[in-house]
Design a protein around this motif. Structure first.
Motif, PDB file in Angstrom:
ATOM      1  N   ASN A 177      -0.264  86.507 -11.677  1.00  0.00           N
ATOM      2  CA  ASN A 177       1.110  86.117 -11.372  1.00  0.00           C
ATOM      3  C   ASN A 177       1.488  86.689 -10.013  1.00  0.00           C
ATOM      4  OD1 ASN A 177       3.777  85.423 -11.348  1.00  0.00           O
ATOM      5  ND2 ASN A 177       4.421  87.038 -12.759  1.00  0.00           N
ATOM      6  N   ARG A 178       1.898  85.811  -9.118  1.00  0.00           N
ATOM      7  CA  ARG A 178       2.309  86.244  -7.784  1.00  0.00           C
ATOM      8  C   ARG A 178       3.747  85.790  -7.515  1.00  0.00           C
ATOM      9  NH1 ARG A 178      -2.627  83.711  -4.602  1.00  0.00           N
ATOM     10  NH2 ARG A 178      -2.477  82.327  -6.409  1.00  0.00           N
ATOM     11  N   ILE A 179       4.500  86.692  -6.934  1.00  0.00           N
ATOM     12  CA  ILE A 179       5.905  86.409  -6.619  1.00  0.00           C
ATOM     13  C   ILE A 179       6.029  86.208  -5.114  1.00  0.00           C
ATOM     14  CG2 ILE A 179       8.280  87.249  -6.776  1.00  0.00           C
ATOM     15  CD1 ILE A 179       7.379  89.024  -9.093  1.00  0.00           C
ATOM     16  N   VAL A 212      13.631  86.522  -4.117  1.00  0.00           N
ATOM     17  CA  VAL A 212      12.519  85.748  -4.681  1.00  0.00           C
ATOM     18  C   VAL A 212      12.676  84.289  -4.277  1.00  0.00           C
ATOM     19  CG1 VAL A 212      11.358  85.035  -6.795  1.00  0.00           C
ATOM     20  CG2 VAL A 212      12.303  87.345  -6.608  1.00  0.00           C
ATOM     21  N   GLN A 213      11.610  83.743  -3.670  1.00  0.00           N
ATOM     22  CA  GLN A 213      11.627  82.348  -3.230  1.00  0.00           C
ATOM     23  C   GLN A 213      10.781  81.437  -4.123  1.00  0.00           C
ATOM     24  OE1 GLN A 213      10.376  82.385   0.858  1.00  0.00           O
ATOM     25  NE2 GLN A 213      12.291  83.284   1.599  1.00  0.00           N
ATOM     26  N   GLY A 214       9.889  82.020  -4.927  1.00  0.00           N
ATOM     27  CA  GLY A 214       9.060  81.188  -5.802  1.00  0.00           C
ATOM     28  C   GLY A 214       8.041  82.028  -6.556  1.00  0.00           C
ATOM     29  N   PHE A 249       5.476  76.984  -7.718  1.00  0.00           N
ATOM     30  CA  PHE A 249       6.764  76.343  -7.408  1.00  0.00           C
ATOM     31  C   PHE A 249       7.603  77.294  -6.561  1.00  0.00           C
ATOM     32  CE2 PHE A 249       7.321  78.620 -11.384  1.00  0.00           C
ATOM     33  CZ  PHE A 249       8.521  79.285 -11.214  1.00  0.00           C
ATOM     34  N   ASN A 250       8.479  76.680  -5.772  1.00  0.00           N
ATOM     35  CA  ASN A 250       9.449  77.409  -4.958  1.00  0.00           C
ATOM     36  C   ASN A 250      10.849  76.945  -5.343  1.00  0.00           C
ATOM     37  OD1 ASN A 250       7.579  78.908  -3.345  1.00  0.00           O
ATOM     38  ND2 ASN A 250       7.149  77.039  -2.186  1.00  0.00           N
ATOM     39  N   PHE A 267       1.551  80.964 -10.803  1.00  0.00           N
ATOM     40  CA  PHE A 267       0.923  81.377 -12.056  1.00  0.00           C
ATOM     41  C   PHE A 267      -0.459  80.730 -12.170  1.00  0.00           C
ATOM     42  CE2 PHE A 267       5.474  81.688 -12.949  1.00  0.00           C
ATOM     43  CZ  PHE A 267       5.555  82.949 -13.525  1.00  0.00           C
ATOM     44  N   ASP A 268      -1.434  81.540 -12.565  1.00  0.00           N
ATOM     45  CA  ASP A 268      -2.781  81.061 -12.910  1.00  0.00           C
ATOM     46  C   ASP A 268      -3.099  81.596 -14.305  1.00  0.00           C
ATOM     47  OD1 ASP A 268      -3.401  79.731 -10.460  1.00  0.00           O
ATOM     48  OD2 ASP A 268      -3.725  81.689  -9.541  1.00  0.00           O
ATOM     49  N   ILE A 269      -3.100  80.706 -15.303  1.00  0.00           N
ATOM     50  CA  ILE A 269      -3.358  81.093 -16.692  1.00  0.00           C
ATOM     51  C   ILE A 269      -4.745  80.577 -17.073  1.00  0.00           C
ATOM     52  CG2 ILE A 269      -2.388  81.209 -18.997  1.00  0.00           C
ATOM     53  CD1 ILE A 269      -0.456  82.118 -16.861  1.00  0.00           C
ATOM     54  N   PHE A 270      -5.581  81.457 -17.621  1.00  0.00           N
ATOM     55  CA  PHE A 270      -6.981  81.116 -17.905  1.00  0.00           C
ATOM     56  C   PHE A 270      -7.146  80.789 -19.394  1.00  0.00           C
ATOM     57  CE2 PHE A 270      -6.869  83.868 -14.240  1.00  0.00           C
ATOM     58  CZ  PHE A 270      -7.731  83.247 -13.351  1.00  0.00           C
ATOM     59  N   TYR A 271      -7.647  79.564 -19.657  1.00  0.00           N
ATOM     60  CA  TYR A 271      -7.933  79.109 -21.024  1.00  0.00           C
ATOM     61  C   TYR A 271      -9.373  78.576 -21.088  1.00  0.00           C
ATOM     62  CZ  TYR A 271      -2.824  79.157 -21.486  1.00  0.00           C
ATOM     63  OH  TYR A 271      -1.501  79.525 -21.500  1.00  0.00           O
ATOM     64  N   PRO A 272     -10.391  79.430 -21.024  1.00  0.00           N
ATOM     65  CA  PRO A 272     -11.776  78.917 -20.998  1.00  0.00           C
ATOM     66  C   PRO A 272     -12.321  78.486 -22.353  1.00  0.00           C
ATOM     67  CG  PRO A 272     -11.781  81.308 -20.866  1.00  0.00           C
ATOM     68  CD  PRO A 272     -10.337  80.892 -20.841  1.00  0.00           C
ATOM     69  N   ASP A 273     -11.744  78.998 -23.459  1.00  0.00           N
ATOM     70  CA  ASP A 273     -12.319  78.757 -24.791  1.00  0.00           C
ATOM     71  C   ASP A 273     -11.373  77.976 -25.691  1.00  0.00           C
ATOM     72  OD1 ASP A 273     -14.574  80.248 -24.073  1.00  0.00           O
ATOM     73  OD2 ASP A 273     -13.595  82.124 -24.636  1.00  0.00           O
ATOM     74  N   LEU A 274     -10.723  76.970 -25.155  1.00  0.00           N
ATOM     75  CA  LEU A 274      -9.817  76.171 -25.976  1.00  0.00           C
ATOM     76  C   LEU A 274     -10.595  75.400 -27.038  1.00  0.00           C
ATOM     77  CD1 LEU A 274      -7.227  74.647 -23.486  1.00  0.00           C
ATOM     78  CD2 LEU A 274      -6.754  76.159 -25.399  1.00  0.00           C
ATOM     79  N   VAL A 275     -10.050  75.376 -28.261  1.00  0.00           N
ATOM     80  CA  VAL A 275     -10.694  74.618 -29.333  1.00  0.00           C
ATOM     81  C   VAL A 275     -10.568  73.125 -29.071  1.00  0.00           C
ATOM     82  CG1 VAL A 275     -10.652  74.130 -31.804  1.00  0.00           C
ATOM     83  CG2 VAL A 275     -10.303  76.469 -30.990  1.00  0.00           C
TER      84      VAL A 275
END
Length: 233
Positions: A120-122, A146-148, A224-225, A151-159
């Motif tokens: 997560n980067r602000i 804060v301008q934006g 997003f911004n 998010f990078d969410i990791f889901y490598p093992d989704l059923v």
């Protein structure tokens, strides 16, 4: 009655066909050298018999080699090894049971509910409006806002890989003046929902201004911004 030359030639050919061929010159030559014709014929027969015997032995050896190779190949395909003893069978059963337990534990760990990894980067910056330009300068800049977010969410093992992870915005109950809100990410098994508190402001959905929402390679990207309000007279 006189016969023609062609008729005599035919008669001679018939006689030659009926008579057996005798190599007279060779016989006379051998006789002059003192070679016994019958003994030479016997030696030739013995040599021929010896050659035939060697050929048969070679064929037998080659056949035995082919049979051994075929038997070895059949054994390799059928896995015809020696029968195992009772102790070896028990050891093998124990090893199989341990492998089954290991696989079950791995599958249990794989589908165990857990939170996904994320980054997560602000995005923060300055606003040089009239007030800030009057009271601040580059040596003494105004407070950042804060301008934006990224998010990078990791889901490598989704059923279920066919379902794309989603996000929703919810009200922040702990925010009295509504300055913040909650963004929640949902993907499905085996991952739990994950939520973040962000600034409650209008989003800029223009791709030119950095908006991005994609799911590729098992990673959900959401950039997003916020909209910038430009003062006009």
């Amino acid at each position: 009655m006189a016969r023609s030359y062609s008729s005599l030639k035919k008669i001679l050919k018939k006689k030659l066909k009926t008579q057996s061929f005798i190599w007279r010159k060779k016989i006379l030559h051998d006789y002059a050298l003192g070679i016994d014709i019958e003994e030479s014929n016997d030696e030739e027969r013995r040599a021929e018999i010896e050659k035939l015997r060697k050929r048969r032995e070679e064929r037998a050896v080659r056949k035995a080699q082919r049979d051994e190779e075929a038997e070895a190949l059949a054994c390799a395909q059928k896995d015809c090894s020696e029968p195992e003893s009772e102790e070896e069978e028990e050891d093998r059963e124990e090893e199989d049971a341990e492998e089954v337990k290991l696989l079950e534990s791995q599958s249990h760990d794989e589908y165990r509910a857990r939170k996904p990894k994320y980054t997560n980067r602000i995005h923060t910056g300055y606003v040089w409006n009239k007030y800030n330009s009057t009271h601040y300068d580059h040596d003494n800049p105004p407070p950042k806002f804060v301008q934006g977010y990224k998010f990078d969410i990791f889901y490598p093992d989704l059923v279920d890989n066919t379902k794309v992870p989603t996000y929703t915005l919810e009200k922040d109950k702990d925010s009295n003046n509504g300055e913040t809100c909650i963004i929640k990410f949902h993907a499905g098994l085996p991952y739990e929902d994950i939520a973040f508190r962000i600034v409650n402001d209008d989003w800029d959905y223009s791709h030119k201004n950095g908006f991005k929402c994609t799911f590729e390679g098992g990673i959900l990207h959401l950039f997003f911004n916020f909209k910038r309000l430009v003062y006009r007279r």
